[in-house]
Design a protein around this motif. Structure first.
Motif, PDB file in Angstrom:
ATOM      1  N   PHE A 172       0.973  -1.356  -0.280  1.00  0.00           N
ATOM      2  CA  PHE A 172       0.021  -0.143   0.033  1.00  0.00           C
ATOM      3  C   PHE A 172       0.790   1.404  -0.078  1.00  0.00           C
ATOM      4  O   PHE A 172       0.599   2.005  -0.670  1.00  0.00           O
ATOM      5  CB  PHE A 172      -0.911  -0.081   1.285  1.00  0.00           C
ATOM      6  CG  PHE A 172      -1.624   1.208   1.378  1.00  0.00           C
ATOM      7  CD1 PHE A 172      -2.639   1.530   0.618  1.00  0.00           C
ATOM      8  CD2 PHE A 172      -1.148   2.279   1.942  1.00  0.00           C
ATOM      9  CE1 PHE A 172      -3.219   2.871   0.606  1.00  0.00           C
ATOM     10  CE2 PHE A 172      -1.849   3.701   2.326  1.00  0.00           C
ATOM     11  CZ  PHE A 172      -2.919   3.792   1.484  1.00  0.00           C
ATOM     12  N   LEU A 173       1.796   1.365   0.860  1.00  0.00           N
ATOM     13  CA  LEU A 173       2.573   2.405   0.924  1.00  0.00           C
ATOM     14  C   LEU A 173       3.505   2.873  -0.325  1.00  0.00           C
ATOM     15  O   LEU A 173       3.728   3.725  -0.569  1.00  0.00           O
ATOM     16  CB  LEU A 173       3.651   2.415   2.172  1.00  0.00           C
ATOM     17  CG  LEU A 173       2.949   2.364   3.452  1.00  0.00           C
ATOM     18  CD1 LEU A 173       4.057   2.183   4.641  1.00  0.00           C
ATOM     19  CD2 LEU A 173       2.422   3.708   3.832  1.00  0.00           C
ATOM     20  N   GLU A 174       3.849   1.672  -0.814  1.00  0.00           N
ATOM     21  CA  GLU A 174       4.698   1.741  -2.164  1.00  0.00           C
ATOM     22  C   GLU A 174       3.710   2.283  -3.193  1.00  0.00           C
ATOM     23  O   GLU A 174       4.377   3.261  -3.967  1.00  0.00           O
ATOM     24  CB  GLU A 174       5.133   0.408  -2.571  1.00  0.00           C
ATOM     25  CG  GLU A 174       6.089   0.659  -3.920  1.00  0.00           C
ATOM     26  CD  GLU A 174       7.418   1.359  -3.556  1.00  0.00           C
ATOM     27  OE1 GLU A 174       8.106   2.066  -4.774  1.00  0.00           O
ATOM     28  OE2 GLU A 174       7.923   1.552  -2.534  1.00  0.00           O
ATOM     29  N   LYS A 175       2.546   2.027  -3.288  1.00  0.00           N
ATOM     30  CA  LYS A 175       1.573   2.533  -4.446  1.00  0.00           C
ATOM     31  C   LYS A 175       1.445   3.851  -3.953  1.00  0.00           C
ATOM     32  O   LYS A 175       1.235   4.867  -5.051  1.00  0.00           O
ATOM     33  CB  LYS A 175       0.237   1.690  -4.431  1.00  0.00           C
ATOM     34  CG  LYS A 175       0.475   0.500  -5.001  1.00  0.00           C
ATOM     35  CD  LYS A 175      -1.005  -0.447  -5.072  1.00  0.00           C
ATOM     36  CE  LYS A 175      -1.078  -1.814  -5.603  1.00  0.00           C
ATOM     37  NZ  LYS A 175      -1.998  -2.820  -5.500  1.00  0.00           N
TER      38      LYS A 175
ATOM     39  N   LYS B 116       4.278   6.025  -5.218  1.00  0.00           N
ATOM     40  CA  LYS B 116       4.505   6.161  -6.692  1.00  0.00           C
ATOM     41  C   LYS B 116       3.243   7.309  -7.002  1.00  0.00           C
ATOM     42  O   LYS B 116       3.636   7.893  -7.964  1.00  0.00           O
ATOM     43  CB  LYS B 116       4.195   4.872  -7.219  1.00  0.00           C
ATOM     44  CG  LYS B 116       5.544   3.922  -7.153  1.00  0.00           C
ATOM     45  CD  LYS B 116       5.183   2.463  -7.799  1.00  0.00           C
ATOM     46  CE  LYS B 116       6.908   2.012  -7.763  1.00  0.00           C
ATOM     47  NZ  LYS B 116       6.814   0.618  -8.250  1.00  0.00           N
ATOM     48  N   ALA B 117       2.157   7.080  -6.537  1.00  0.00           N
ATOM     49  CA  ALA B 117       1.079   8.076  -7.082  1.00  0.00           C
ATOM     50  C   ALA B 117       1.575   9.418  -6.413  1.00  0.00           C
ATOM     51  O   ALA B 117       0.989  10.415  -7.541  1.00  0.00           O
ATOM     52  CB  ALA B 117      -0.373   7.715  -6.264  1.00  0.00           C
TER      53      ALA B 117
ATOM     54  N   ILE C 295       7.194  10.467   2.630  1.00  0.00           N
ATOM     55  CA  ILE C 295       6.896   9.817   1.397  1.00  0.00           C
ATOM     56  C   ILE C 295       7.365   8.496   1.341  1.00  0.00           C
ATOM     57  O   ILE C 295       6.687   7.488   0.648  1.00  0.00           O
ATOM     58  CB  ILE C 295       7.610  10.678   0.172  1.00  0.00           C
ATOM     59  CG1 ILE C 295       7.340  12.000   0.079  1.00  0.00           C
ATOM     60  CG2 ILE C 295       7.810  10.050  -1.165  1.00  0.00           C
ATOM     61  CD1 ILE C 295       5.901  12.228  -0.713  1.00  0.00           C
ATOM     62  N   ASN C 296       8.401   8.165   2.113  1.00  0.00           N
ATOM     63  CA  ASN C 296       9.031   6.671   1.888  1.00  0.00           C
ATOM     64  C   ASN C 296       8.297   5.970   3.041  1.00  0.00           C
ATOM     65  O   ASN C 296       8.421   4.731   3.193  1.00  0.00           O
ATOM     66  CB  ASN C 296      10.423   6.652   2.037  1.00  0.00           C
ATOM     67  CG  ASN C 296      11.202   7.193   0.897  1.00  0.00           C
ATOM     68  OD1 ASN C 296      11.141   6.564   0.087  1.00  0.00           O
ATOM     69  ND2 ASN C 296      11.802   8.408   0.943  1.00  0.00           N
TER      70      ASN C 296
ATOM     71  N   GLU D  38      -8.927   7.117  -1.497  1.00  0.00           N
ATOM     72  CA  GLU D  38      -8.743   5.745  -1.010  1.00  0.00           C
ATOM     73  C   GLU D  38      -7.384   5.242  -1.540  1.00  0.00           C
ATOM     74  O   GLU D  38      -6.825   4.318  -1.054  1.00  0.00           O
ATOM     75  CB  GLU D  38      -9.648   4.911  -1.809  1.00  0.00           C
ATOM     76  CG  GLU D  38     -11.172   5.122  -1.167  1.00  0.00           C
ATOM     77  CD  GLU D  38     -11.998   4.112  -1.296  1.00  0.00           C
ATOM     78  OE1 GLU D  38     -11.547   2.988  -2.176  1.00  0.00           O
ATOM     79  OE2 GLU D  38     -13.248   4.239  -1.078  1.00  0.00           O
ATOM     80  N   THR D  39      -6.528   5.959  -2.540  1.00  0.00           N
ATOM     81  CA  THR D  39      -5.114   5.744  -2.617  1.00  0.00           C
ATOM     82  C   THR D  39      -4.039   6.286  -1.720  1.00  0.00           C
ATOM     83  O   THR D  39      -3.148   5.713  -1.596  1.00  0.00           O
ATOM     84  CB  THR D  39      -4.813   6.328  -3.968  1.00  0.00           C
ATOM     85  OG1 THR D  39      -5.775   6.122  -5.004  1.00  0.00           O
ATOM     86  CG2 THR D  39      -3.269   6.288  -4.331  1.00  0.00           C
TER      87      THR D  39
END
Length: 187
Positions: A88-91, A94-95, A126-127, A149-150
């Motif tokens: 989830f955190l990676e998506k 990236k968004a 961010i990370n 939701e993202t």
């Protein structure tokens, strides 16, 4: 809204308390491995985190005879949760990075929009090293038109699910039992 562990708070606490914290620390260690190459702050953070990981492993996992099925089950569950959080955190990362590029903004400039002055702090947010505040995520959603939701996970941490489930059993209302089943499905 806390959706994952704040690594600095874990380090300040001085110990890893359970398997979920351990799995989250392992994920954070992998993130910090990359960040440590660019910052002394992250290098020091990683060193302290690795010390906590070693202490936990020695305390919980070093005696083969003490490792039973319950601990292995807890470890497997914690690993699944930590991986779900990582994905989830990676998506989300990236968004946000995609929108920063679209708007020709730096993380530092996003930090100014959010009211954060530290470049390092923005990098931690961010990370996924530190959690965003709900207000930060709402601002990001409004500025960049990213679906909320993202930015905000819909799953609940296992400790919250356990607490809610126990309370539902205590209250003992039939309609709440349906909610209880949904809590597990969404997580």
């Amino acid at each position: 809204m806390k959706t994952h562990m704040d690594i600095e708070k874990l380090i300040e606490s001085g110990s890893i308390r359970n398997e979920l914290d351990y799995e989250r620390a392992m994920v954070a260690d992998r993130k910090l491995r990359l960040l440590a190459k660019t910052s002394v702050h992250f290098k020091n953070l990683r060193t302290k985190l690795r010390d906590l990981i070693k202490v936990y492993e020695n305390r919980v996992w070093s005696d083969e005879n003490a490792v039973g099925n319950e601990l292995i089950y807890q470890s497997d569950q914690a690993e699944l949760i930590a991986e779900k959080e990582r994905v989830f955190l990676e998506k989300r990362k990236k968004a946000i990075q995609h929108k920063l590029k679209d708007f020709n903004l730096t993380q530092e400039e996003l930090g100014l929009l959010l009211g954060h002055k530290s470049k390092t702090h923005m990098s931690e947010l961010i990370n996924g090293i530190k959690p965003f505040t709900l207000q930060d995520l709402v601002i990001i959603s409004k500025i960049f038109k990213i679906d909320i939701e993202t930015l905000i996970p819909k799953f609940l941490p296992i400790d919250k699910i356990d607490r809610i489930s126990a309370t539902i059993e205590e209250i003992n209302k039939p309609k709440l039992n349906e909610v209880k089943a949904q809590l597990f499905l969404a997580s």
